[in-house]
Scaffold this active site. Structure first.
Site, PDB file in Angstrom:
ATOM      1  N   GLU A 222      41.108  41.294  48.177  1.00 20.85           N
ATOM      2  CA  GLU A 222      39.678  41.275  48.463  1.00 20.85           C
ATOM      3  C   GLU A 222      38.934  42.032  47.360  1.00 20.85           C
ATOM      4  OE1 GLU A 222      41.672  44.565  49.352  1.00 20.85           O
ATOM      5  OE2 GLU A 222      41.810  43.032  50.907  1.00 20.85           O
ATOM      6  N   ASP A 223      37.652  41.711  47.215  1.00 18.34           N
ATOM      7  CA  ASP A 223      36.829  42.418  46.227  1.00 18.34           C
ATOM      8  C   ASP A 223      36.603  43.854  46.674  1.00 18.34           C
ATOM      9  OD1 ASP A 223      36.630  40.177  44.647  1.00 18.34           O
ATOM     10  OD2 ASP A 223      34.731  39.516  45.529  1.00 18.34           O
ATOM     11  N   VAL A 224      36.160  44.679  45.737  1.00 22.17           N
ATOM     12  CA  VAL A 224      35.959  46.096  46.005  1.00 22.17           C
ATOM     13  C   VAL A 224      34.968  46.321  47.150  1.00 22.17           C
ATOM     14  CG1 VAL A 224      34.167  46.236  44.234  1.00 22.17           C
ATOM     15  CG2 VAL A 224      35.375  48.311  44.909  1.00 22.17           C
ATOM     16  N   ARG A 326      32.272  35.662  37.443  1.00 18.75           N
ATOM     17  CA  ARG A 326      32.653  37.074  37.579  1.00 18.75           C
ATOM     18  C   ARG A 326      34.147  37.313  37.358  1.00 18.75           C
ATOM     19  NH1 ARG A 326      34.592  38.109  42.959  1.00 18.75           N
ATOM     20  NH2 ARG A 326      34.398  36.242  44.263  1.00 18.75           N
TER      21      ARG A 326
END
Length: 408
Positions: A222-224, A326
């Protein structure tokens, strides 16, 4: 159990031979050719059956060496030599004269021996094996004695190394922080955030298992700024050369509690010892698995409940997702087909609603919402015919049935 106690109970004795291992390769090849020339119609049993002797019928010299040396070492040290033991005692030998004996191979097969970084000699084990596979038998016999002669000088023992085979720990983790990366976030040598999921879990495992290092893997990431809720995300950690390898179920439960008490940013469950083979189940059919998300969405134009209700009726929506901008610096440029299985909308106000999604693993949810400048088609913005953006994202479930659920 200390290292010596473990060693006395069971050990795998391995002899690593740097230069000497190349000598064994040459000697083995010489012996094979010698037996093929001396006994072309095989041994007594082979003659009775009408069989011919092939290279594969001859026991490798290194195996014969093990048969001879292992009982002697076991008797001398008073421990069994177990070929499957996780504990390995390596004795490193050197035989400098071997390099001179290998030089004829470089003349016969120059393409097999190329200088490489961090290699003291071009005559590596793999290079010698490759050359021996390519060289003609008559050329080998011209340059190397057959049968092989006894070495003039003994091997020199350089060092003794004791290592345990890797231990694997698996579990599931929840991440409750929107400011915590899964792995250390370092850009151009500069650390961006002080910790990570990987480190918060591994530091306690490293301390208890007394390992040299570790390797972390998980079922996706998962992203930060994304939380992982529900039953959590499956993960596995390989602990390299641990000094302690035996833990009871109660001790593992206590270790899990220690991790959970150390931070309010993560929690782990179902912490357990697993085999190397079992970790493969975490990655099997990863893209065919499903994941469930909850996204808080903003729109520029005012919406009413009926404006988003049609999303609930969309099933098996196919997306074309070009690699997001991104992540383009670390992922190859490609167009990936992904599927949104179901959506359930929850109206909040004129500019906000929550969307619950069940998707194919690997779907970029943020890009499905805002469109990524048209790189994901269709997207929520195009479906609603207005600008949309994502404010919050949570992973609610990762549908991978591994590792086994424990009674925590």
């Amino acid at each position: 159990m200390c290292v010596w106690e473990f060693f006395r109970s069971s050990a795998r004795l391995t002899l690593l031979k740097r230069c000497a291992r190349r000598l064994i390769l040459l000697t083995t090849s010489s012996l094979v050719l010698y037996f093929l020339c001396r006994y072309p119609h095989s041994c007594l049993l082979g003659r009775k059956l009408g069989l011919s002797l092939a290279k594969d019928d001859i026991v490798q010299l290194k195996e014969a060496y093990k048969w001879i040396i292992h009982p002697q070492l076991s008797e001398e040290l008073g421990v069994p030599a177990d070929g499957k033991s996780l504990f390995e005692v390596s004795v490193v030998f050197a035989h400098p004269e071997t390099e001179d004996e290998c030089r004829f191979l470089a003349t016969a097969c120059p393409d097999c021996f190329k200088p490489a970084k961090n290699k003291q000699s071009v005559f590596t084990r793999m290079a010698v094996i490759k050359a021996l596979e390519k060289i003609k038998e008559e050329d080998f016999l011209k340059h190397f004695p057959c049968p092989p002669s006894s070495p003039k000088n003994l091997c020199v023992a350089l060092e003794i190394q004791c290592n345990n085979g890797a231990v694997f720990v698996a579990g599931r983790y929840n991440k409750y922080s929107r400011n915590l990366p899964q792995t250390p976030w370092i850009i151009d040598g500069e650390r961006k955030l002080e910790s990570s999921v990987e480190e918060l879990i591994s530091e306690h495992l490293m301390a208890e298992f007394k390992a040299d290092s570790f390797n972390f893997s998980s079922s996706g990431r998962e992203d930060v700024d994304v939380r992982t809720l529900g039953n959590g995300r499956p993960f596995a950690i390989e602990l390299v050369n641990p000094r302690r390898i035996r833990f009871t179920a109660e001790e593992m439960k206590g270790l899990q509690q220690t991790i959970n008490n150390s931070s309010d940013k993560i929690q782990v469950r179902d912490l357990q010892l697993v085999t190397r083979e079992a970790i493969g189940r975490m990655k099997e059919g990863e893209e065919e698995k499903t994941k469930t998300y909850s996204a808080l969405i903003w729109t520029d134009k005012a919406i009413q409940k009926e404006d988003i209700a049609f999303l609930d009726d969309i099933k098996e929506l196919k997306l074309d997702q070009k690699t997001p901008l991104r992540v383009l610096h670390r992922r190859p440029l490609a167009v990936r087909c992904r599927i949104i299985h179901t959506m359930q909308s929850e109206y909040i106000d004129e500019h906000h609603f929550r969307l619950h999604l069940k998707t194919q693993a690997g779907t970029y949810i943020k890009e499905f919402v805002h469109g990524d400048f048209g790189r994901t088609k269709p997207n929520i913005g195009s479906l609603l015919n207005r600008t949309a953006d994502i404010l919050e994202l949570d992973v609610e479930s990762v549908d991978v049935d591994w590792p086994p659920t424990l009674d925590n």
